[in-house]
Design a protein around this motif. Sequence first.
Motif, PDB file in Angstrom:
ATOM      1  N   GLU A 108       0.866  -1.180   0.000  1.00 20.81           N
ATOM      2  CA  GLU A 108       0.000   0.000   0.000  1.00 20.81           C
ATOM      3  C   GLU A 108       0.901   1.228   0.000  1.00 20.81           C
ATOM      4  N   LYS A 109       0.313   2.371  -0.381  1.00 23.43           N
ATOM      5  CA  LYS A 109       1.118   3.584  -0.413  1.00 23.43           C
ATOM      6  C   LYS A 109       1.084   4.281   0.946  1.00 23.43           C
ATOM      7  N   ALA A 110       2.262   4.492   1.507  1.00 22.98           N
ATOM      8  CA  ALA A 110       2.334   5.195   2.794  1.00 22.98           C
ATOM      9  C   ALA A 110       2.150   6.681   2.566  1.00 22.98           C
ATOM     10  N   THR A 111       1.512   7.349   3.500  1.00 23.54           N
ATOM     11  CA  THR A 111       1.152   8.747   3.281  1.00 23.54           C
ATOM     12  C   THR A 111       2.015   9.725   4.076  1.00 23.54           C
ATOM     13  N   HIS A 112       2.817   9.231   4.991  1.00 22.88           N
ATOM     14  CA  HIS A 112       3.584  10.187   5.796  1.00 22.88           C
ATOM     15  C   HIS A 112       5.079   9.876   5.785  1.00 22.88           C
ATOM     16  N   GLU A 113       5.850  10.904   6.163  1.00 25.73           N
ATOM     17  CA  GLU A 113       7.301  10.747   6.263  1.00 25.73           C
ATOM     18  C   GLU A 113       7.683  10.542   7.718  1.00 25.73           C
ATOM     19  N   ILE A 114       8.887  10.048   7.903  1.00 25.55           N
ATOM     20  CA  ILE A 114       9.427  10.012   9.262  1.00 25.55           C
ATOM     21  C   ILE A 114      10.613  10.983   9.305  1.00 25.55           C
ATOM     22  N   LYS A 115      10.683  11.740  10.382  1.00 26.30           N
ATOM     23  CA  LYS A 115      11.734  12.753  10.482  1.00 26.30           C
ATOM     24  C   LYS A 115      12.542  12.584  11.763  1.00 26.30           C
ATOM     25  N   PRO A 116      13.586  11.762  11.687  1.00 29.67           N
ATOM     26  CA  PRO A 116      14.423  11.563  12.880  1.00 29.67           C
ATOM     27  C   PRO A 116      15.229  12.827  13.194  1.00 29.67           C
ATOM     28  N   ASP A 117      15.399  13.092  14.471  1.00 30.68           N
ATOM     29  CA  ASP A 117      16.243  14.210  14.939  1.00 30.68           C
ATOM     30  C   ASP A 117      17.032  13.673  16.130  1.00 30.68           C
ATOM     31  N   PHE A 118      18.122  12.973  15.801  1.00 30.92           N
ATOM     32  CA  PHE A 118      18.930  12.326  16.845  1.00 30.92           C
ATOM     33  C   PHE A 118      20.093  13.228  17.237  1.00 30.92           C
ATOM     34  N   LYS A 119      20.321  13.349  18.542  1.00 29.14           N
ATOM     35  CA  LYS A 119      21.406  14.209  19.041  1.00 29.14           C
ATOM     36  C   LYS A 119      22.567  13.342  19.552  1.00 29.14           C
ATOM     37  N   PRO A 120      23.798  13.810  19.369  1.00 25.47           N
ATOM     38  CA  PRO A 120      24.933  13.066  19.939  1.00 25.47           C
ATOM     39  C   PRO A 120      24.844  13.072  21.464  1.00 25.47           C
ATOM     40  N   GLY A 121      25.311  12.012  22.076  1.00 26.88           N
ATOM     41  CA  GLY A 121      25.278  11.939  23.548  1.00 26.88           C
ATOM     42  C   GLY A 121      26.305  10.948  24.072  1.00 26.88           C
ATOM     43  N   THR A 122      26.474  10.961  25.374  1.00 28.82           N
ATOM     44  CA  THR A 122      27.416  10.039  26.036  1.00 28.82           C
ATOM     45  C   THR A 122      27.038   8.593  25.725  1.00 28.82           C
ATOM     46  N   LEU A 123      28.059   7.776  25.447  1.00 26.24           N
ATOM     47  CA  LEU A 123      27.806   6.368  25.138  1.00 26.24           C
ATOM     48  C   LEU A 123      27.386   5.615  26.399  1.00 26.24           C
ATOM     49  N   LYS A 124      26.185   5.051  26.342  1.00 27.83           N
ATOM     50  CA  LYS A 124      25.654   4.215  27.429  1.00 27.83           C
ATOM     51  C   LYS A 124      25.278   2.891  26.790  1.00 27.83           C
ATOM     52  N   ILE A 125      25.960   1.848  27.187  1.00 26.32           N
ATOM     53  CA  ILE A 125      25.831   0.596  26.445  1.00 26.32           C
ATOM     54  C   ILE A 125      25.672  -0.586  27.390  1.00 26.32           C
ATOM     55  N   LEU A 126      24.891  -1.567  26.959  1.00 26.93           N
ATOM     56  CA  LEU A 126      24.789  -2.780  27.757  1.00 26.93           C
ATOM     57  C   LEU A 126      24.699  -4.022  26.881  1.00 26.93           C
ATOM     58  N   ASN A 127      25.139  -5.109  27.498  1.00 30.38           N
ATOM     59  CA  ASN A 127      24.985  -6.440  26.936  1.00 30.38           C
ATOM     60  C   ASN A 127      23.914  -7.082  27.799  1.00 30.38           C
ATOM     61  N   ASN A 128      22.705  -7.273  27.245  1.00 34.33           N
ATOM     62  CA  ASN A 128      21.604  -7.795  28.085  1.00 34.33           C
ATOM     63  C   ASN A 128      21.444  -9.308  27.960  1.00 34.33           C
ATOM     64  N   GLY A 129      22.438  -9.945  27.358  1.00 36.16           N
ATOM     65  CA  GLY A 129      22.388 -11.404  27.222  1.00 36.16           C
ATOM     66  C   GLY A 129      21.694 -11.850  25.945  1.00 36.16           C
ATOM     67  N   HIS A 130      21.017 -10.905  25.270  1.00 32.02           N
ATOM     68  CA  HIS A 130      20.338 -11.212  24.007  1.00 32.02           C
ATOM     69  C   HIS A 130      20.838 -10.341  22.868  1.00 32.02           C
ATOM     70  N   THR A 131      21.392  -9.195  23.221  1.00 31.40           N
ATOM     71  CA  THR A 131      21.883  -8.263  22.198  1.00 31.40           C
ATOM     72  C   THR A 131      22.791  -7.217  22.857  1.00 31.40           C
ATOM     73  N   LEU A 132      23.424  -6.409  22.025  1.00 30.31           N
ATOM     74  CA  LEU A 132      24.100  -5.203  22.508  1.00 30.31           C
ATOM     75  C   LEU A 132      23.130  -4.049  22.297  1.00 30.31           C
ATOM     76  N   GLN A 133      22.982  -3.237  23.329  1.00 32.35           N
ATOM     77  CA  GLN A 133      22.005  -2.155  23.278  1.00 32.35           C
ATOM     78  C   GLN A 133      22.654  -0.847  23.706  1.00 32.35           C
ATOM     79  N   VAL A 134      22.383   0.200  22.936  1.00 33.27           N
ATOM     80  CA  VAL A 134      22.866   1.539  23.270  1.00 33.27           C
ATOM     81  C   VAL A 134      21.664   2.335  23.780  1.00 33.27           C
TER      82      VAL A 134
END
Length: 290
Positions: A108-134
């Motif tokens: 189907e035709k999507a009607t909207h856009e997505i507009k990410p606005d991500f800011k740089p920040g301190t690295l906070k990271i974990l290994n939760n036993g299933h994946t690496l997550q920031v």
Amino acid sequence: MLRTIFEIVLGVILSISLTLAVVKTVQVKNVEEELATVKKKVAAANKKIAEFEKAAEGQHAPQPGHGPGATPHWAYDGDLNPAKWGDVFPECGTGKQQSPVDIRGPFEKATHEIKPDFKPGTLKILNNGHTLQVNIGAGSKTMINGESFDLLQFHFHRPSEEHIEGKPSAMVAHFVHKSAAGKLAVIGVLFSEGAENEVVKVIWANAPKQEGPEKVIPEMTINAAAMLPKRLNYYSYEGSLTTPPCTEGVTFYILKTPMAISRQQVEAFPFKTNARPVQPLNGRRISVNG
Ligand SMILES: [Zn+2]
């Protein structure tokens, strides 16, 4: 005579008392033995509980890949593989709008856009036993159809959970968002093998080797925006968390343009496979923009 009777009575009383005392001693001894047995059993049970808790901890995600709260254990292989998730997490088994899916037309035709606005920040990271997550601090968001969604975290799957016309990509990063109203949206960035990925390099280099709590690395800045392709055209569908409890009501935006990751980086990802198999569409339509 009276004295003799008295002596006999006294003797009887004494012997009864003595017998009672012996019985009492035996009883006390029995009770002590029983107490010792019970204590041993309690110690054995406590040891078992401790062992169980230790084993469970190894399987638990301090924070599951996709959602808030602690979860009982589950895995991608062995006795707790995805086909068994529904035994413990009903929605994984009975849900009709589950993720991931094999993405293929007609669209189907999507009607909207997505507009990410991500800011740089301190690295906070974990290994939760299933994946690496920031984990992402406040301030990074995406506007979706006029609604603001905060970026909470992103994490990785190998290979990609989403298939495009039957085929997975080398990896995928899921950017998990939540709106003020509590709606969840995930932007998926697929990775194809190619050049080394600079952001991935920083993440892999700082990721905890073992499962555990979030690690904050004050001297490292992460720029999540650098994980996104320039073109933000997407495939979209209504789905679920791809990890238990597989909660539905999550809108997915899988970006059509893949990012590059080197083969060495894919191989260095500490989880050999952490992708749930694709789930039936059950009549859902996939939309596309661009
Ligand atoms: Zn995911």
